[in-house]
Design a protein around this motif. Structure first.
Motif, PDB file in Angstrom:
ATOM      1  N   ARG A 255      -4.066 -63.213  12.741  1.00  0.00           N
ATOM      2  CA  ARG A 255      -4.335 -61.868  12.218  1.00  0.00           C
ATOM      3  C   ARG A 255      -4.637 -60.893  13.351  1.00  0.00           C
ATOM      4  N   ARG A 256      -5.356 -61.355  14.353  1.00  0.00           N
ATOM      5  CA  ARG A 256      -5.631 -60.482  15.499  1.00  0.00           C
ATOM      6  C   ARG A 256      -4.349 -60.184  16.277  1.00  0.00           C
ATOM      7  N   LEU A 257      -3.440 -61.160  16.348  1.00  0.00           N
ATOM      8  CA  LEU A 257      -2.154 -60.914  16.993  1.00  0.00           C
ATOM      9  C   LEU A 257      -1.358 -59.867  16.222  1.00  0.00           C
ATOM     10  N   ASN A 258      -1.413 -59.931  14.895  1.00  0.00           N
ATOM     11  CA  ASN A 258      -0.752 -58.907  14.086  1.00  0.00           C
ATOM     12  C   ASN A 258      -1.316 -57.522  14.394  1.00  0.00           C
ATOM     13  N   ALA A 259      -2.638 -57.457  14.496  1.00  0.00           N
ATOM     14  CA  ALA A 259      -3.269 -56.159  14.788  1.00  0.00           C
ATOM     15  C   ALA A 259      -2.900 -55.679  16.188  1.00  0.00           C
ATOM     16  N   LEU A 260      -2.905 -56.585  17.163  1.00  0.00           N
ATOM     17  CA  LEU A 260      -2.591 -56.199  18.534  1.00  0.00           C
ATOM     18  C   LEU A 260      -1.149 -55.724  18.659  1.00  0.00           C
ATOM     19  N   GLU A 265      -4.936 -48.781  19.423  1.00  0.00           N
ATOM     20  CA  GLU A 265      -5.752 -47.937  18.541  1.00  0.00           C
ATOM     21  C   GLU A 265      -5.863 -48.553  17.158  1.00  0.00           C
ATOM     22  N   THR A 266      -4.749 -49.031  16.639  1.00  0.00           N
ATOM     23  CA  THR A 266      -4.775 -49.659  15.320  1.00  0.00           C
ATOM     24  C   THR A 266      -5.600 -50.929  15.351  1.00  0.00           C
ATOM     25  N   ALA A 267      -5.457 -51.732  16.421  1.00  0.00           N
ATOM     26  CA  ALA A 267      -6.236 -52.966  16.539  1.00  0.00           C
ATOM     27  C   ALA A 267      -7.731 -52.661  16.553  1.00  0.00           C
ATOM     28  N   THR A 268      -8.116 -51.604  17.261  1.00  0.00           N
ATOM     29  CA  THR A 268      -9.531 -51.239  17.329  1.00  0.00           C
ATOM     30  C   THR A 268     -10.063 -50.838  15.958  1.00  0.00           C
ATOM     31  N   THR A 269      -9.282 -50.068  15.212  1.00  0.00           N
ATOM     32  CA  THR A 269      -9.717 -49.665  13.870  1.00  0.00           C
ATOM     33  C   THR A 269      -9.814 -50.865  12.929  1.00  0.00           C
ATOM     34  N   LEU A 270      -9.086 -51.927  13.223  1.00  0.00           N
ATOM     35  CA  LEU A 270      -9.131 -53.142  12.395  1.00  0.00           C
ATOM     36  C   LEU A 270     -10.180 -54.128  12.895  1.00  0.00           C
ATOM     37  N   SER A 273     -10.996 -56.114  19.498  1.00  0.00           N
ATOM     38  CA  SER A 273     -11.142 -55.540  20.837  1.00  0.00           C
ATOM     39  C   SER A 273      -9.916 -55.916  21.664  1.00  0.00           C
ATOM     40  N   PRO A 274      -8.996 -54.966  21.905  1.00  0.00           N
ATOM     41  CA  PRO A 274      -7.756 -55.315  22.615  1.00  0.00           C
ATOM     42  C   PRO A 274      -8.002 -55.904  23.998  1.00  0.00           C
ATOM     43  N   ALA A 275      -8.927 -55.324  24.762  1.00  0.00           N
ATOM     44  CA  ALA A 275      -9.162 -55.805  26.129  1.00  0.00           C
ATOM     45  C   ALA A 275      -9.685 -57.234  26.125  1.00  0.00           C
ATOM     46  N   ARG A 276     -10.679 -57.513  25.299  1.00  0.00           N
ATOM     47  CA  ARG A 276     -11.252 -58.854  25.266  1.00  0.00           C
ATOM     48  C   ARG A 276     -10.246 -59.869  24.734  1.00  0.00           C
ATOM     49  N   PHE A 277      -9.493 -59.497  23.711  1.00  0.00           N
ATOM     50  CA  PHE A 277      -8.510 -60.415  23.133  1.00  0.00           C
ATOM     51  C   PHE A 277      -7.400 -60.714  24.126  1.00  0.00           C
TER      52      PHE A 277
END
Length: 377
Positions: A255-260, A265-270, A273-277
């Motif tokens: 699910r996090r891969l889907n968000a990334l 920006e979309t990943a953050t709203t969901l 954390s893009p940087a940490r992931f």
């Protein structure tokens, strides 16, 4: 309104070929592609993998009838008695071909899974461990062990450890160079990884050129093109455990891969954390790639082509892609290794030659069929 926003973010920020995730989120549940056929495809690929393993064990320079192969494999699993006249064939099956075929399946599954994660991480349809310099860094570490005996005190695990450390150092270096005060831009990451990949390849070439043993240099050069020759049962446990752990992590992070894949920006709203992931994905990719390079050399095109094939069949949702791509990669590399050891028998071709010969036309055909998704107009 939400569906429209997701499509805009996807078109503006992510690389070609990964935008289907946003469309899947916006689509009604009953209309999502691949929903009903995923179990069937997984079943078919599972059966194909089992059949491929049997064929891989039976076929080769010394052909063994399929019936006898199945019977001997069954007796080996059950611990039965092997007739004396079959002792030689049993040795070929159990100690020579079976570990090689199983390792080919593990390597294919691992490279495909890492390819899926890498493409989502940088939102680029052409990304794989080679593009980010991970494979090249692992090759430097593995070559240093094979040619100069570095980390020899670790014995059996020296090659895997050196390859992992090389991949991790390459990953950290690429990450440090690509990172800016505004974060980690995917395009900058790909460009940095590509440049560093050439640099690591040059270091590997220099190590081979300066090697004190000419035969070792020749063997290392052949192995770096991809080879499963000389595989034993000792090669399997570490690679299998690392690939299994990496695949479990990626499945749990689907699910996090889907968000990334939909943009930072979309990943953050969901809540991601893009940087940490991305840092987590870097470490996982380095671990899996390093160990696989240690046992098989640098096998190209698997991590690039198989994720696209999976998306073509089941859509871009990583919960489905990460189930299908490893199975497809395992089947693909088992047959690739079979071709490598039979086409020019008794000589063996590097795996990279076969994967390129198969992968280039298949990938070009795939681009023609999915032109819009892979950068077409």
């Amino acid at each position: 309104m939400r569906a429209g926003c997701l499509r805009v973010v996807c078109n503006a920020e992510r690389g070609p070929g990964l935008c289907d995730t946003a469309q899947l989120r916006a689509a009604p549940r009953g209309q999502r592609p691949g929903r009903l056929r995923l179990p069937l495809l997984c079943l078919l690929l599972g059966v194909a993998l089992l059949g491929s393993v049997v064929c891989g064990v039976a076929l080769g320079p010394t052909g063994i009838p399929l019936g006898k192969t199945v019977a001997l494999l069954r007796e080996a699993v059950r611990g039965g008695v092997i007739p004396a006249e079959d002792a030689g064939i049993y040795y070929i099956i159990r100690d020579v071909r079976l570990p090689r075929v199983l390792l080919a399946a593990v390597v294919g599954a691992g490279l495909s899974a890492v390819g899926v994660a890498t493409q989502a991480m940088v939102r680029n349809a052409l990304a794989d461990p080679f593009v980010l310099g991970i494979s090249s860094g692992a090759s430097v570490g593995a070559s240093a062990v094979a040619l100069y005996g570095i980390l020899g005190a670790l014995g059996l695990y020296a090659l895997s450890t050196a390859a992992f450390l090389g991949a991790l150092c390459a990953t950290a270096l690429v990450y440090a160079i690509a990172r800016t005060s505004n974060g980690l831009a995917p395009l900058r990451l790909v460009l940095t990884g590509t440049a560093m990949s050439y640099g690591f390849s040059a270091i590997t070439t220099l190590l081979i050129f300066q090697a004190p043993n000419g035969n070792a240099a020749k063997s290392t050069m052949f192995w770096l093109l991809g080879s499963l020759g000389g595989v034993t049962w000792n090669s399997l446990p570490v690679a299998t455990v690392v690939v299994a752990c990496g695949l479990c992590y990626l499945l749990l992070s689907a699910r996090r891969l889907n968000a990334l894949a939909m943009g930072d920006e979309t990943a953050t709203t969901l809540g991601v954390s893009p940087a940490r992931f991305r840092r987590e994905l870097f470490v996982v990719a380095a671990a899996v790639t390093g160990v696989l390079v240690a046992v098989s050399g640098a096998v190209g095109f698997v991590g690039l082509m198989l994720p696209h094939l999976a998306r073509l069949l089941v859509g871009a949702d990583h919960r489905r892609v990460l189930l299908l791509a490893p199975l497809a990669g395992a089947v693909f590399l088992v047959w690739t290794d079979l071709l490598a050891r039979t086409v020019a028998a008794p000589e063996q071709l590097p795996l990279g030659v076969i994967t390129a010969a198969i992968g280039v036309p298949c990938f070009l055909l795939l681009m023609r069929r999915r032109g819009n998704a892979l950068g077409g107009n």
